[in-house]
Design an enzyme around this catalytic site. Sequence first.
Site, PDB file in Angstrom:
ATOM      1  N   ASP A 166      39.093  31.718  46.902  1.00  0.00           N
ATOM      2  CA  ASP A 166      40.439  31.332  46.465  1.00  0.00           C
ATOM      3  C   ASP A 166      40.538  29.835  46.185  1.00  0.00           C
ATOM      4  O   ASP A 166      39.547  29.094  46.292  1.00  0.00           O
ATOM      5  CB  ASP A 166      41.448  31.791  47.536  1.00  0.00           C
ATOM      6  CG  ASP A 166      42.769  32.258  46.940  1.00  0.00           C
ATOM      7  OD1 ASP A 166      43.101  31.846  45.821  1.00  0.00           O
ATOM      8  OD2 ASP A 166      43.476  33.024  47.612  1.00  0.00           O
ATOM      9  N   ASP A 221      48.780  35.520  40.946  1.00  0.00           N
ATOM     10  CA  ASP A 221      48.808  36.809  41.648  1.00  0.00           C
ATOM     11  C   ASP A 221      49.736  37.812  40.954  1.00  0.00           C
ATOM     12  O   ASP A 221      50.810  37.453  40.487  1.00  0.00           O
ATOM     13  CB  ASP A 221      49.309  36.622  43.087  1.00  0.00           C
ATOM     14  CG  ASP A 221      48.219  36.075  43.997  1.00  0.00           C
ATOM     15  OD1 ASP A 221      47.171  35.646  43.487  1.00  0.00           O
ATOM     16  OD2 ASP A 221      48.439  36.070  45.223  1.00  0.00           O
TER      17      ASP A 221
END
Length: 399
Positions: A166, A221
Amino acid sequence: MGSSSLVVRTCSFLIMCAVIAASSSSDSGAVSRRNLLGNGLGSTPPMGWNSWNHFNCIIDEKIIKETADALVSTGLAKLGYNYVNIDDCWAELDRDSKGSMVPKKSTFPSGMKALSDYVHSKGLKLGIYSDAGYLTCSKKMPGSLGFEEIDAKTFASWGIDYLKYDNCNNGGIKPTLRYPVMTRALMNAGRPIFLSMCEWGDMHPALWGYTVGNSWRTTNDISDNWDSMVSRADQNEVYAEYARPGGWNDPDMLEIGNGGMTKNEYIVHFSIWAISKAPLLIGCDVRNITKDTMEIIANKEVIALNQDKLGVQAKKVRMEGDWEVWSGPLSHYRIAVLLLNRGSVATPITAHWDDLGIAPTTSVRARDLWEHKTLSSTFKGNLTANIDSHGCKLFVLKA
Ligand SMILES: *[C@@H]1O[C@H](CO)[C@@H](O)[C@H](O)[C@H]1NC(C)=O
Ligand SMILES: CC(=O)N[C@H]1CO[C@H](CO)[C@@H](O)[C@@H]1O
């Protein structure tokens, strides 16, 4: 499918020509690279499950094990869903005295080696999560920035097969500087580990991701609603040219089964991800999966489309108001076509041969992948179908 046409296609991107010209690939699934990442993984888009979309931070080893069990008992594992991926929140905030990450004692008391042994014993693979920053996005565990070597070695020693990496709390350092450090560390860790770059598309990772990761997020996302889903699909489509065996555009994980969309919308979700050669990572609770969800994610024909060995991502070839035609080539001279209605009323949608690259006089047979039938008539010049609001049809055409 020989390597030559793949090379031709790839070389339409100048940036990659030097890489490809220097390589001698033997088959379409193994374009070798004169670059950092040569782990041989991801010759087709990865398939599996990830904890985030359904469980967020509330995860433990019991959920992971039960999910592995459920992937097998539902038959999903046999269909190719073989990665069981743990997302954020699995580690203690503090590293141990040697600088290693420590699985959270309250939720992963048996440790990651025991968990990977369990998952491997089911014939599945275990994925884990870290962050190319100082803390992960939850801020509940450390990131790997500055600890890439030790973390890669730790993951390898635990038997980890996949790393989602991430982008939070990154100190403003460019991703092109942060991500390759982990790539090198994984390549030196003594175990092939799929590298999923979760860079959110910030710095156009499609343009440089192939030398660094096996997949790269092209978007922020996803959320479990129609607008979020189609906007991820749109952003991801822009980079279609850059996907290929070994390196895939990633519009984020699946929301199918989480309840925020209608069945038709989830069918669109799965169809677009499949034709886009996106990773198929289930994001619902597989232990409580419904018949409707299974009907969608266990559709063998749609999975086969996603896993086609040619590995070419489909593109929009026509957009008219609320409707779109997406298309891309498949192995064995077949063509995948998606007719998509984004509007609020049903409408006929037409795929024209000149948009699909089919000669005007060619007569074509069409397989409907959701109806599971080959249409009785053959088609010449175009194919038209009536499409529901927020619905789609997915065809494979063959002359
Ligand atoms: C599709 O093709 C048929 C037969 O060639 C033609 O008559 C028809 O007008 C075409 N439809 C559209 C919408 O282009
Ligand atoms: C909401 C729900 O039904 N949750 C169940 C899902 O399956 C697990 C394990 O099989 C149960 O413990 C949950 O109660």
